[in-house]
Design a protein around this motif. Structure first.
Motif, PDB file in Angstrom:
ATOM      1  N   GLY A 155      41.641  97.664  65.715  1.00 22.74           N
ATOM      2  CA  GLY A 155      41.576  95.951  65.531  1.00 22.74           C
ATOM      3  C   GLY A 155      40.079  95.491  65.729  1.00 22.74           C
ATOM      4  O   GLY A 155      39.934  94.242  65.269  1.00 22.74           O
ATOM      5  N   HIS A 158      38.593  93.584  62.581  1.00 19.56           N
ATOM      6  CA  HIS A 158      38.736  92.441  62.230  1.00 19.56           C
ATOM      7  C   HIS A 158      39.126  92.390  60.864  1.00 19.56           C
ATOM      8  O   HIS A 158      38.745  91.361  60.377  1.00 19.56           O
ATOM      9  CB  HIS A 158      37.508  91.474  62.888  1.00 19.56           C
ATOM     10  CG  HIS A 158      37.176  91.619  64.221  1.00 19.56           C
ATOM     11  ND1 HIS A 158      38.131  90.756  65.063  1.00 19.56           N
ATOM     12  CD2 HIS A 158      36.346  92.225  64.811  1.00 19.56           C
ATOM     13  CE1 HIS A 158      37.693  90.946  66.431  1.00 19.56           C
ATOM     14  NE2 HIS A 158      36.646  91.876  66.346  1.00 19.56           N
ATOM     15  N   ASN A 159      39.866  93.297  60.509  1.00 21.94           N
ATOM     16  CA  ASN A 159      40.440  93.096  59.003  1.00 21.94           C
ATOM     17  C   ASN A 159      41.917  93.057  59.301  1.00 21.94           C
ATOM     18  O   ASN A 159      42.557  93.944  59.569  1.00 21.94           O
ATOM     19  CB  ASN A 159      40.006  94.476  58.044  1.00 21.94           C
ATOM     20  CG  ASN A 159      40.551  94.631  56.822  1.00 21.94           C
ATOM     21  OD1 ASN A 159      41.673  94.320  56.576  1.00 21.94           O
ATOM     22  ND2 ASN A 159      39.914  94.710  55.757  1.00 21.94           N
ATOM     23  N   GLU A 160      42.389  91.825  58.693  1.00 24.76           N
ATOM     24  CA  GLU A 160      43.843  91.802  59.274  1.00 24.76           C
ATOM     25  C   GLU A 160      44.860  92.612  58.647  1.00 24.76           C
ATOM     26  O   GLU A 160      45.984  92.899  58.964  1.00 24.76           O
ATOM     27  CB  GLU A 160      44.149  90.127  59.010  1.00 24.76           C
ATOM     28  CG  GLU A 160      43.296  89.331  60.049  1.00 24.76           C
ATOM     29  CD  GLU A 160      44.028  89.655  61.432  1.00 24.76           C
ATOM     30  OE1 GLU A 160      44.842  89.920  61.851  1.00 24.76           O
ATOM     31  OE2 GLU A 160      42.869  89.575  62.042  1.00 24.76           O
ATOM     32  N   VAL A 161      44.532  92.907  57.202  1.00 25.01           N
ATOM     33  CA  VAL A 161      45.163  93.785  56.263  1.00 25.01           C
ATOM     34  C   VAL A 161      45.302  95.109  56.870  1.00 25.01           C
ATOM     35  O   VAL A 161      46.318  96.014  57.101  1.00 25.01           O
ATOM     36  CB  VAL A 161      44.953  93.596  54.837  1.00 25.01           C
ATOM     37  CG1 VAL A 161      45.849  95.023  53.985  1.00 25.01           C
ATOM     38  CG2 VAL A 161      45.137  92.294  54.337  1.00 25.01           C
ATOM     39  N   ILE A 163      44.630  96.074  60.072  1.00 19.54           N
ATOM     40  CA  ILE A 163      45.070  95.957  61.367  1.00 19.54           C
ATOM     41  C   ILE A 163      46.800  96.129  61.104  1.00 19.54           C
ATOM     42  O   ILE A 163      47.532  96.869  62.057  1.00 19.54           O
ATOM     43  CB  ILE A 163      44.703  94.641  62.170  1.00 19.54           C
ATOM     44  CG1 ILE A 163      43.320  94.919  62.458  1.00 19.54           C
ATOM     45  CG2 ILE A 163      45.554  94.706  63.400  1.00 19.54           C
ATOM     46  CD1 ILE A 163      42.756  93.570  63.008  1.00 19.54           C
ATOM     47  N   ALA A 164      47.296  95.395  60.206  1.00 21.24           N
ATOM     48  CA  ALA A 164      48.793  95.352  60.044  1.00 21.24           C
ATOM     49  C   ALA A 164      49.229  96.493  59.613  1.00 21.24           C
ATOM     50  O   ALA A 164      50.380  96.908  60.053  1.00 21.24           O
ATOM     51  CB  ALA A 164      49.153  94.106  59.044  1.00 21.24           C
TER      52      ALA A 164
END
Length: 224
Positions: A155, A158-161, A163-164
């Motif tokens: 988390g 701060h890389n949303e892909v 993290i998902a």
């Protein structure tokens, strides 16, 4: 005669949506038992058959596991996570470790560059929680604490892909940890120290953070 898709009632779809929201929001975390059918009927004000249909639909999609005589448990936070958990349930521990190593190393490197003070406070707190869980000797408590720590490192990237993707692999990661830690005697001197990766992230040392984070999964004892 041509075939047509059966229509599910709008009420059942609404119940499915509400139950899914409880799961995806974390209100019902992975590993927890959801309320019983009678409790859900009372809360939602719908017929028992409607609740049962919703639970079966979410079980089919891989979010819930119906265990006869025990209850219904959350096993994934999204349909994709459920698919991944089923798809990789029989994957070798080595394969899972190598994927974890790659994802966590990249995440830690990014975290060293992008972490906030809030991220660092959370990582410090989770390190402490992880140690407390180990000291308790409770396997499930430790698996959850350790998985939460690794998720927080990801988390902090701060890389949303990323993290998902890591979140969707959560069930696979927990199964790996459970298999690994379950082979150990949970002695005080046997806990793998993860403070070095937090220190590297704090120092903005991306190279060391990646090396530390990438090594954890590969040094697990359950690789076969």
């Amino acid at each position: 005669m041509s075939l047509s898709a059966p229509r599910r009632s709008a009420l059942a779809d609404q119940v499915i949506s509400q139950l899914r929201q409880q799961i995806t929001s974390g209100e019902w975390p992975v590993g927890s038992r959801i309320p019983t059918e009678p409790e859900l009927v009372a809360r939602l004000g719908v017929a028992r058959n409607t609740v049962r249909e919703a639970i079966r639909a979410l079980a089919h999609n891989g979010l819930l596991d119906i265990r006869q005589g025990s209850g219904t448990y959350v096993i994934a936070t999204s349909e994709l996570a459920g698919v991944m958990q089923r798809r990789f349930a029989e994957a070798s521990q080595r394969d899972v470790a190598e994927v974890r190593s790659a994802l966590e190393a990249q995440a830690a490197a990014l975290a060293a560059r992008r972490r906030t003070e809030r991220d660092l406070r959370q990582l410090d707190a989770l390190l402490g929680r992880r140690a407390e869980a180990w000291a308790s000797g409770d396997l499930e408590r430790f698996v959850e604490a350790d998985a939460t720590f690794h998720t927080a490192v990801v988390g902090a990237s701060h890389n949303e892909v990323l993290i998902a993707l890591y979140a969707d692999l959560g069930g696979v990661v927990r199964a790996f940890l459970r298999n690994d830690v379950g082979r150990l005697e949970m002695r005080a001197d046997a806990l793998a120290d993860h403070s070095a990766v937090v220190d590297a992230i704090r120092a903005a040392d991306a190279t060391t953070a990646a090396t530390e984070a990438g090594s954890y999964a590969l040094t697990c004892r359950a690789l076969v």
